[in-house]
Enzyme design. Structure first.
Site, mmCIF file in Angstrom:
data_model
loop_
_atom_site.group_PDB
_atom_site.id
_atom_site.type_symbol
_atom_site.label_atom_id
_atom_site.label_comp_id
_atom_site.label_asym_id
_atom_site.label_seq_id
_atom_site.Cartn_x
_atom_site.Cartn_y
_atom_site.Cartn_z
ATOM 1 N N HIS A 1 0.870 -1.190 0.000
ATOM 2 C CA HIS A 1 0.000 0.000 0.000
ATOM 3 C C HIS A 1 0.898 1.229 0.000
ATOM 4 O O HIS A 1 1.323 1.702 1.055
ATOM 5 C CB HIS A 1 -0.922 -0.029 1.223
ATOM 6 C CG HIS A 1 -1.956 1.057 1.240
ATOM 7 N ND1 HIS A 1 -3.172 0.930 1.880
ATOM 8 C CD2 HIS A 1 -1.968 2.301 0.700
ATOM 9 C CE1 HIS A 1 -3.876 2.031 1.733
ATOM 10 N NE2 HIS A 1 -3.159 2.890 1.028
ATOM 11 N N GLU B 1 -11.309 3.274 5.483
ATOM 12 C CA GLU B 1 -10.289 4.174 6.048
ATOM 13 C C GLU B 1 -11.056 5.242 6.827
ATOM 14 O O GLU B 1 -11.025 5.274 8.048
ATOM 15 C CB GLU B 1 -9.438 4.796 4.931
ATOM 16 C CG GLU B 1 -8.358 5.756 5.439
ATOM 17 C CD GLU B 1 -7.598 6.474 4.315
ATOM 18 O OE1 GLU B 1 -8.117 6.545 3.177
ATOM 19 O OE2 GLU B 1 -6.491 6.997 4.599
HETATM 20 N N1 ADE Z 1 -4.449 8.814 -2.041
HETATM 21 C C1 ADE Z 1 -3.231 8.876 -1.522
HETATM 22 N N2 ADE Z 1 -3.254 8.454 -0.251
HETATM 23 C C2 ADE Z 1 -4.528 8.110 0.047
HETATM 24 C C3 ADE Z 1 -5.189 7.597 1.188
HETATM 25 N N3 ADE Z 1 -4.558 7.346 2.338
HETATM 26 N N4 ADE Z 1 -6.510 7.377 1.110
HETATM 27 C C4 ADE Z 1 -7.160 7.639 -0.011
HETATM 28 N N5 ADE Z 1 -6.589 8.121 -1.100
HETATM 29 C C5 ADE Z 1 -5.279 8.343 -1.092
HETATM 30 ZN ZN ZN Z 2 -3.719 4.776 0.413
#
Ligand code: ADE
Ligand code: ZN
Length: 329
Positions: free
Chosen positions: A9, A192
């Site tokens: 990631h 998230e």
């Molecule tokens: N683009 C870059 N980092 C990100 C993240 N943590 N969540 C969503 N989009 C992203």
């Molecule tokens: Zn990300």
């Protein structure tokens, strides 16, 4: 030497360190609205995902040529290698570049200039994952997949990123179906900032094989049970979670509880230039602050290779896993 690990990631645009941003700005005649690297670093105080994304997209203005993308990727590989990364599955955001008049070929061929020799020069094998911006339209995602068709020999999979809340996975059903038909692997950011239902939707509607972040699954015990049963990997990013205030402090991070629940967790850096650490720094931080045992750290390193898209090179996966097993802390 740090424990060998895979990074699953990692947004390549999120590896743009202030020093390189200013170097590329000078090379390309781009004026950044910050006096110097210290002033830019001062701006790295985020309230949430959106406040970070605003700066992340703004700084992309310095990335214009193939060589810029090659330099960006090469700098990442050098830093990652020094932190024990042996394999990296790297996200890129073509829509953010296409919108600025930088075409798909410039981005992919530029990245490839560095990644194509990454194993020989840095000992890091790589795969590329094209991400769609979920706050753009489904139509735009389809056009982006079309623009990527000449470069599919360089692209392993697709992902979904950018502002999560209000942009549920189901919006992208069609482009995920089209990508699957092209033989591309599928992942998506979910859970998230968005609710646990987005994780379920990413699995059921988009057919994702891994969930990026997935942190908020912990709010839904039935979902946790499913993720454990189906062995769905989660690509967690602990330092990112702290900087974007998804968790209050690192000590509050649910990683230990997630491992105890039997989830297939991996530890990653997300946007290391912005969040204060690369993959090894994230391992060190969770090891120290969350008091993870050596067995747990070894489990995390093993998981990273198990969850990687190395089906086309099982020999490398086996070699890396053997290195993890033989590692002495
Ligand atoms: N683009 C870059 N980092 C990100 C993240 N943590 N969540 C969503 N989009 C992203
Ligand atoms: Zn990300």
């Amino acid at each position: 030497m740090p424990i060998p690990k895979a990074e699953l990631h990692l947004h390549i645009e999120g590896t743009l360190e202030p020093e390189l941003a200013f170097e590329l700005a000078a090379r390309n005649g781009v004026v950044l609205p910050y006096a110097d690297t210290d002033a830019l670093r001062e701006a790295y105080r985020f309230e949430d995902l959106q406040s970070f994304l605003n700066l992340y997209y703004e700084l992309m203005a310095v990335l214009r040529t193939e060589q810029d993308f090659a330099d960006l990727a090469d700098a990442y590989l050098a830093r990652a290698a020094a932190q024990g990364v042996r394999h990296a599955e790297i996200f890129f955001d073509p829509q953010a570049h296409l919108a600025r008049g930088v075409d798909m070929g410039t981005v992919v061929e530029g990245l490839w200039r560095a990644l194509g020799t990454g194993e020989a020069r840095h000992g890091v094998s790589t795969r590329l994952i094209l991400c769609f911006l979920r706050d753009e339209s489904a139509e735009s995602a389809l056009q982006t997949l079309d623009a990527a068709k000449p470069y599919l020999d360089r692209i392993t999979g697709i992902g979904l990123d950018s502002a999560e809340v209000g942009h549920p996975p189901a919006k992208f059903r069609e482009v995920y179906e089209a990508a699957a038909a092209l033989g591309l692997r599928r992942v998506a950011h979910a859970g998230e900032e968005g609710p646990p239902q987005y994780i379920t939707e990413a699995l059921d509607v988009l057919g994702v094989e891994r969930v990026d972040h997935g942190l908020r699954c912990m709010e839904d015990p039935a979902l946790v049970e499913r993720l454990v049963r189906e062995r769905i990997p989660l690509t967690l990013c602990p330092l990112s979670n702290v900087r974007l205030r998804t968790v209050d402090t690192l000590a509050d991070h649910p990683l230990p509880a997630m491992l105890d629940a039997g989830l297939l967790c991996t530890v990653n850096s997300d946007d290391p230039a912005y969040f204060g650490g690369y993959a090894g720094d994230n391992f060190d931080a969770v090891g120290t602050t969350l008091g993870l045992s050596e067995d747990r750290l070894r489990e995390l390193a093993r998981n990273s290779f198990t969850a990687s898209f190395l089906e086309d090179d099982e020999e490398r996966r086996a070699r890396c896993l053997a290195e993890v097993d033989a590692y002495v802390f």
